[in-house]
Design a protein around this motif. Structure first.
Motif, PDB file in Angstrom:
ATOM      1  N   UNK A  17       2.065  20.767 -17.656  1.00 27.54           N
ATOM      2  CA  UNK A  17       1.261  21.537 -18.714  1.00 27.54           C
ATOM      3  C   UNK A  17       0.457  20.308 -19.193  1.00 27.54           C
ATOM      4  N   UNK A  18       1.856  18.536 -18.753  1.00 27.95           N
ATOM      5  CA  UNK A  18       0.887  17.507 -19.683  1.00 27.95           C
ATOM      6  C   UNK A  18      -0.738  16.949 -18.503  1.00 27.95           C
ATOM      7  N   UNK A  19      -0.266  17.564 -17.023  1.00 29.87           N
ATOM      8  CA  UNK A  19      -1.044  17.181 -16.827  1.00 29.87           C
ATOM      9  C   UNK A  19      -2.474  17.763 -16.146  1.00 29.87           C
ATOM     10  N   UNK A  20      -2.242  19.390 -16.673  1.00 26.82           N
ATOM     11  CA  UNK A  20      -3.034  20.485 -17.120  1.00 26.82           C
ATOM     12  C   UNK A  20      -4.148  19.919 -18.496  1.00 26.82           C
ATOM     13  N   UNK A  21      -3.596  19.309 -19.416  1.00 34.38           N
ATOM     14  CA  UNK A  21      -3.910  18.617 -20.769  1.00 34.38           C
ATOM     15  C   UNK A  21      -5.261  17.579 -20.060  1.00 34.38           C
ATOM     16  N   UNK A  27     -12.133  16.720 -17.982  1.00 32.83           N
ATOM     17  CA  UNK A  27     -13.187  17.435 -16.625  1.00 32.83           C
ATOM     18  C   UNK A  27     -13.876  19.113 -16.849  1.00 32.83           C
ATOM     19  N   UNK A  28     -13.073  18.742 -18.143  1.00 34.43           N
ATOM     20  CA  UNK A  28     -13.673  20.613 -18.567  1.00 34.43           C
ATOM     21  C   UNK A  28     -12.770  21.738 -17.920  1.00 34.43           C
ATOM     22  N   UNK A  29     -12.111  22.553 -18.572  1.00 34.11           N
ATOM     23  CA  UNK A  29     -11.824  23.603 -18.458  1.00 34.11           C
ATOM     24  C   UNK A  29     -11.721  24.046 -16.611  1.00 34.11           C
ATOM     25  N   UNK A  30     -13.609  24.667 -16.741  1.00 35.31           N
ATOM     26  CA  UNK A  30     -14.058  25.683 -15.688  1.00 35.31           C
ATOM     27  C   UNK A  30     -13.628  25.017 -14.401  1.00 35.31           C
ATOM     28  N   UNK A  31     -14.632  23.304 -15.100  1.00 35.49           N
ATOM     29  CA  UNK A  31     -14.722  22.631 -14.109  1.00 35.49           C
ATOM     30  C   UNK A  31     -12.883  21.683 -13.357  1.00 35.49           C
ATOM     31  N   UNK A  32     -11.837  21.996 -13.608  1.00 29.73           N
ATOM     32  CA  UNK A  32     -10.701  21.903 -12.797  1.00 29.73           C
ATOM     33  C   UNK A  32      -9.924  22.601 -12.780  1.00 29.73           C
ATOM     34  N   UNK A  33      -9.574  22.505 -11.007  1.00 24.39           N
ATOM     35  CA  UNK A  33      -8.417  23.508 -10.423  1.00 24.39           C
ATOM     36  C   UNK A  33      -7.498  23.356 -10.599  1.00 24.39           C
ATOM     37  N   UNK A  34      -6.747  24.321  -9.949  1.00 27.70           N
ATOM     38  CA  UNK A  34      -4.998  24.204 -10.703  1.00 27.70           C
ATOM     39  C   UNK A  34      -4.709  23.419  -9.118  1.00 27.70           C
ATOM     40  N   UNK A  35      -5.470  23.714  -8.013  1.00 26.82           N
ATOM     41  CA  UNK A  35      -5.271  22.032  -7.383  1.00 26.82           C
ATOM     42  C   UNK A  35      -4.895  21.213  -7.609  1.00 26.82           C
ATOM     43  N   UNK A  36      -6.198  21.055  -8.179  1.00 25.81           N
ATOM     44  CA  UNK A  36      -6.611  19.273  -8.715  1.00 25.81           C
ATOM     45  C   UNK A  36      -5.277  19.287  -9.927  1.00 25.81           C
ATOM     46  N   UNK A  37      -5.020  20.112 -10.877  1.00 24.45           N
ATOM     47  CA  UNK A  37      -3.727  20.214 -11.383  1.00 24.45           C
ATOM     48  C   UNK A  37      -2.649  19.082 -10.540  1.00 24.45           C
ATOM     49  N   UNK A  38      -2.126  20.099  -9.768  1.00 20.54           N
ATOM     50  CA  UNK A  38      -1.103  20.232  -9.242  1.00 20.54           C
ATOM     51  C   UNK A  38      -0.980  18.457  -8.542  1.00 20.54           C
ATOM     52  N   UNK A  39      -2.031  18.526  -8.462  1.00 18.35           N
ATOM     53  CA  UNK A  39      -2.325  16.467  -7.697  1.00 18.35           C
ATOM     54  C   UNK A  39      -1.815  15.471  -8.646  1.00 18.35           C
ATOM     55  N   UNK A  40      -2.438  15.922  -9.564  1.00 16.03           N
ATOM     56  CA  UNK A  40      -2.241  15.571 -10.467  1.00 16.03           C
ATOM     57  C   UNK A  40      -1.129  15.241 -11.101  1.00 16.03           C
ATOM     58  N   UNK A  41      -0.495  16.056 -11.078  1.00 13.21           N
ATOM     59  CA  UNK A  41       0.846  16.919 -11.254  1.00 13.21           C
ATOM     60  C   UNK A  41       2.054  15.773 -10.570  1.00 13.21           C
TER      61      UNK A  41
END
Length: 207
Positions: A17-21, A27-41
């Motif tokens: 959730x921290x990474x998603x924030x 990048x905005x919600x629509x332009x952020x993928x779950x894979x990007x969130x996972x990588x960032x975390x």
């Protein structure tokens, strides 16, 4: 051991959730993928799907961490005497809400909802905002009705109008602050404005 596993799972969920924030605000919600969130975390996409069904589920969980239901704010004050002083309950609950909003996470997530989120899949930011406003306005109506029954509200201001006036003040203040939060403190300005608004609505001792 089971307790440790549960604690680790909870920590993983919070980290996602921290990474998603952070990704949503960049990048905005629509332009952020779950894979990007996972990588960032620093995790795999499978870790995301272990905790969340999809991006909408993750988004709602992110919002839930900063939800401020008005009734919860009042109850957190833990003062039974406030039942006899509904206008004071409103004032103190608003101040508590302002204190929360000045915390970085609360400000960041609300900025995502208002400024960085389009209608996307099962995510409808306008519907979410409307739900939050209705929840707040409904609670305010209840407290203003109580104030009217106790003779604390001016006779020429119906409870519904009082709730609408205060909700409009809060909404305008919130959006002005969110556009440029460094320009003023929502806690200081909000405290001053709510006090003035409630003073104008309060019945005089002779009424």
């Amino acid at each position: 051991m089971a307790r440790k596993t549960k604690a680790e799972a909870a920590a993983t969920r919070e980290a996602l959730l921290d990474a998603a924030e952070e990704m949503f605000i960049q990048h905005g919600v629509a332009r952020t993928s779950l894979e990007q969130i996972a990588r960032h975390a620093g995790m795999t996409r499978g870790a995301v799907y272990w905790h969340f069904k999809n991006k909408a589920d993750l988004f709602h969980a992110m919002l839930q961490r900063v939800r401020l239901p008005f009734q919860d704010l009042v109850e957190a004050l833990d003062d039974p005497e406030l039942a006899k002083k509904p206008l004071e309950a409103i004032r103190l609950a608003c101040i508590s809400g302002f204190e929360h909003l000045e915390r970085p996470r609360y400000r960041r997530v609300h900025a995502i909802l208002i400024h960085h989120c389009e209608v996307f899949s099962d995510i409808d930011p306008l519907a979410m905002q409307n739900e939050m406003v209705e929840e707040s306005c409904g609670a305010l109506r209840d407290y203003f009705h109580c104030a009217a029954r106790l003779g604390h509200l001016r006779d020429d201001i119906p409870p519904e109008l009082a709730a609408q006036l205060l909700q409009s003040l809060l909404g305008g203040l919130f959006h002005d602050w969110l556009r440029n939060y460094e320009r003023f403190s929502i806690y200081e300005e909000g405290t001053r404005l709510v006090k003035a608004q409630l003073s104008l609505m309060r019945a005089s001792p002779s009424e």
